[in-house]
Design an enzyme around this catalytic site. Structure first.
Site, PDB file in Angstrom:
ATOM      1  N   LYS A  77      -1.154  -1.311  -4.554  1.00 41.72           N
ATOM      2  CA  LYS A  77      -1.937  -0.077  -4.740  1.00 41.72           C
ATOM      3  C   LYS A  77      -0.943   1.061  -4.995  1.00 41.72           C
ATOM      4  CE  LYS A  77      -4.921  -0.783  -0.880  1.00 41.72           C
ATOM      5  NZ  LYS A  77      -5.712  -0.165   0.185  1.00 41.72           N
ATOM      6  N   ASP A  81       0.854  -1.183   0.000  1.00 38.76           N
ATOM      7  CA  ASP A  81       0.000   0.000   0.000  1.00 38.76           C
ATOM      8  C   ASP A  81       0.899   1.246   0.000  1.00 38.76           C
ATOM      9  OD1 ASP A  81      -2.438   1.424   0.315  1.00 38.76           O
ATOM     10  OD2 ASP A  81      -2.312   1.317   2.484  1.00 38.76           O
TER      11      ASP A  81
END
Ligand code: IMP
Length: 176
Positions: free
Chosen positions: A125, A97
């Site tokens: 992500k 992330d």
């Protein structure tokens, strides 16, 4: 919650990743280090999809707790059982992330003398990165959305879902 990746989609991609790793590590014995707890289902399925002799170990670092945003602090909670000297290390993550966890792990484990170090993650992500980290193998690149299932939790729940779902948070309206 909406299904983002079905069980079949995940399994098909994990098999592809396993085949890729089998080819890339041919003649070697990779040492897979899974990041607890989120990477467990992925680690198990991926290891079975790699048709080579290999060894497994696990490490645990502090995670989000009950919040959905990273604090930026990473703490070692459980260290490895085995040394890494001379090993072909593959760090296995559920999701990258902000990149803070992976950055911490690469620095920590890279200093222990592995012969090579590569990173494999099921999800990435990239829109959320705070630090630049190199990921060698990515299962799926996803948007900036909060996901659960296939090991990934929200407040320790939903890890047992066989698919990956996208959570929609509904703002509570103020009480009258
Ligand atoms: P990073 O340090 O911000 O890259 O975050 C890595 C860790 O945060 C992952 O291993 C997960 O445990 C957690 N995380 C990141 N995104 C999500 C999400 O969408 N759902 C649940 N946990 C997440």
């Amino acid at each position: 919650m909406k299904v983002l990746l079905s069980f079949d989609q995940i399994q098909a991609r994990v098999l592809e990743m396993g085949a890729q790793l089998t080819a890339d590590y041919s003649g070697r014995e990779p040492h897979l280090v899974g990041v607890l707890k989120g990477a467990c289902p992925f680690m198990t399925d991926l290891a079975q999809a790699i048709e080579l002799p290999l060894t497994l170990d696990y490490i645990a670092v502090s995670s989000y707790g009950r919040a959905t945003k990273s604090t930026g602090e990473v703490k070692l909670v459980k260290d490895l059982d085995q040394g890494l000297e001379g090993r072909d290390l593959l760090i296995v993550e559920d999701i990258v992330d902000t990149g803070l966890t992976l950055n911490y792990l690469v620095n920590l484990l890279g200093a222990r003398g592995p012969r090579s170090l590569k990173v494999v993650t099921l999800l990435s992500k990239p829109a959320r990165r705070l630090v630049s980290v190199h990921v060698d193998y990515v299962g799926f690149t996803i948007e900036d959305e909060f996901v659960v299932g296939y090991g990934i939790d929200f407040a320790q729940r939903n890890r047992n879902l066989p698919h990956i779902g996208k959570v929609r948070f509904i703002e509570e309206s103020p009480k009258e």
